[in-house]
Design a protein around this motif. Structure first.
Motif, PDB file in Angstrom:
ATOM      1  N   ASP A 271      58.748  54.144   1.145  1.00 31.23           N
ATOM      2  CA  ASP A 271      57.783  53.171   0.653  1.00 31.23           C
ATOM      3  C   ASP A 271      56.812  53.857  -0.505  1.00 31.23           C
ATOM      4  O   ASP A 271      56.328  54.792  -0.511  1.00 31.23           O
ATOM      5  CB  ASP A 271      56.921  52.694   1.659  1.00 31.23           C
ATOM      6  N   ILE A 272      57.025  52.959  -1.651  1.00 32.46           N
ATOM      7  CA  ILE A 272      56.366  53.542  -2.986  1.00 32.46           C
ATOM      8  C   ILE A 272      55.847  52.380  -3.549  1.00 32.46           C
ATOM      9  O   ILE A 272      56.250  51.253  -3.660  1.00 32.46           O
ATOM     10  CB  ILE A 272      57.261  54.453  -3.808  1.00 32.46           C
TER      11      ILE A 272
ATOM     12  N   CYS B 104      57.833  48.928  -3.746  1.00 31.07           N
ATOM     13  CA  CYS B 104      59.453  49.178  -3.876  1.00 31.07           C
ATOM     14  C   CYS B 104      59.989  49.744  -2.837  1.00 31.07           C
ATOM     15  O   CYS B 104      59.214  50.696  -2.081  1.00 31.07           O
ATOM     16  CB  CYS B 104      59.923  49.737  -5.062  1.00 31.07           C
ATOM     17  N   PHE B 105      60.981  50.252  -2.403  1.00 34.69           N
ATOM     18  CA  PHE B 105      61.833  51.000  -1.480  1.00 34.69           C
ATOM     19  C   PHE B 105      62.669  52.034  -2.266  1.00 34.69           C
ATOM     20  O   PHE B 105      63.386  51.641  -3.050  1.00 34.69           O
ATOM     21  CB  PHE B 105      62.723  49.875  -0.715  1.00 34.69           C
ATOM     22  N   ILE B 106      62.266  53.153  -2.036  1.00 36.35           N
ATOM     23  CA  ILE B 106      63.126  54.023  -2.582  1.00 36.35           C
ATOM     24  C   ILE B 106      64.560  54.270  -2.151  1.00 36.35           C
ATOM     25  O   ILE B 106      64.779  54.683  -0.885  1.00 36.35           O
ATOM     26  CB  ILE B 106      62.510  55.498  -2.590  1.00 36.35           C
ATOM     27  N   SER B 107      65.499  53.906  -3.063  1.00 34.85           N
ATOM     28  CA  SER B 107      66.873  54.090  -2.514  1.00 34.85           C
ATOM     29  C   SER B 107      67.396  55.625  -2.861  1.00 34.85           C
ATOM     30  O   SER B 107      68.564  56.022  -2.440  1.00 34.85           O
ATOM     31  CB  SER B 107      67.669  53.127  -3.330  1.00 34.85           C
TER      32      SER B 107
ATOM     33  N   GLY C  72      56.048  42.904   4.163  1.00 41.05           N
ATOM     34  CA  GLY C  72      57.326  43.768   4.001  1.00 41.05           C
ATOM     35  C   GLY C  72      57.443  43.765   2.398  1.00 41.05           C
ATOM     36  O   GLY C  72      56.437  43.930   1.588  1.00 41.05           O
ATOM     37  N   TYR C  73      58.690  43.651   1.868  1.00 39.36           N
ATOM     38  CA  TYR C  73      59.090  44.031   0.405  1.00 39.36           C
ATOM     39  C   TYR C  73      59.424  42.887  -0.385  1.00 39.36           C
ATOM     40  O   TYR C  73      59.941  43.037  -1.581  1.00 39.36           O
ATOM     41  CB  TYR C  73      60.232  45.060   0.549  1.00 39.36           C
ATOM     42  N   ALA C  74      59.462  41.878   0.448  1.00 44.43           N
ATOM     43  CA  ALA C  74      59.958  40.556  -0.604  1.00 44.43           C
ATOM     44  C   ALA C  74      59.187  39.933  -1.851  1.00 44.43           C
ATOM     45  O   ALA C  74      57.769  40.115  -1.562  1.00 44.43           O
ATOM     46  CB  ALA C  74      60.087  39.326   0.577  1.00 44.43           C
TER      47      ALA C  74
ATOM     48  N   ARG D 191      63.759  42.614  -1.368  1.00 43.88           N
ATOM     49  CA  ARG D 191      63.299  43.958  -1.763  1.00 43.88           C
ATOM     50  C   ARG D 191      63.610  44.401  -3.155  1.00 43.88           C
ATOM     51  O   ARG D 191      64.744  43.999  -3.641  1.00 43.88           O
ATOM     52  CB  ARG D 191      63.272  44.947  -0.625  1.00 43.88           C
ATOM     53  N   ILE D 192      62.811  45.286  -3.912  1.00 42.52           N
ATOM     54  CA  ILE D 192      63.177  45.600  -5.033  1.00 42.52           C
ATOM     55  C   ILE D 192      63.449  47.301  -4.756  1.00 42.52           C
ATOM     56  O   ILE D 192      62.278  48.015  -4.195  1.00 42.52           O
ATOM     57  CB  ILE D 192      62.325  45.298  -6.003  1.00 42.52           C
ATOM     58  N   ASP D 193      64.730  47.740  -4.951  1.00 40.49           N
ATOM     59  CA  ASP D 193      64.971  49.164  -4.634  1.00 40.49           C
ATOM     60  C   ASP D 193      64.700  50.107  -5.936  1.00 40.49           C
ATOM     61  O   ASP D 193      65.008  49.504  -7.141  1.00 40.49           O
ATOM     62  CB  ASP D 193      66.304  49.482  -4.256  1.00 40.49           C
TER      63      ASP D 193
END
Length: 137
Positions: A31-32, A43-46, A88-90, A131-133
């Motif tokens: 999580d960032i 965002c979510f770090i992929s 959440g990330y939406a 979400r946005i990676d």
């Protein structure tokens, strides 16, 4: 809620963008919170092959993560171009679909939208993303 983008995003020729790290979640490693051209986004770090630090700026690539039954519709142009859907990330993203590029708070690549919904090409749309990676380069 994110701040609006007021000018076109400055991309390098390889489509990577500059993002400043505002916060890291101490409980969820991926999580960032980033600042990208005046827009704050969670965002979510992929992918991240190195340690990152709060306050520093990095080259990143953003990817939209869509559900199988994602929501899309034509709308009138508006600002802000991004709205957080809690929890959440939406996000709801607003922007122009131009072939395989979706120009919103950032230019995002997604061929599925272009091929699944050619009727939205060259239109201002609203798109719900799960979400946005972010991928650190």
């Amino acid at each position: 809620m994110a701040t609006p983008l007021t000018k076109p995003l400055d991309h390098t020729e390889n489509s990577y963008i500059k993002a400043q790290v505002l916060a890291l979640n101490e409980h969820i490693e991926e999580d960032i919170t980033l600042l990208i051209e005046g827009t704050i986004i969670n965002c979510f770090i992929s992918y991240c092959p190195y340690d990152i630090e709060i306050g520093k700026t990095y080259n990143v690539e953003l990817t939209m993560n869509l559900s199988d039954d994602y929501e899309i519709e034509k709308v009138e142009p508006r600002a802000p171009l991004i709205e957080k859907i809690s929890p959440g990330y939406a996000y709801l993203l607003y922007g122009n679909l131009c072939d395989t590029q979706f120009h919103s708070f950032a230019s995002l690549n997604d061929e599925d939208i272009h091929y699944d919904h050619p009727e939205y090409n060259e239109h201002f749309i609203k798109l719900k993303v799960d979400r946005i990676d972010v991928r650190f380069l």
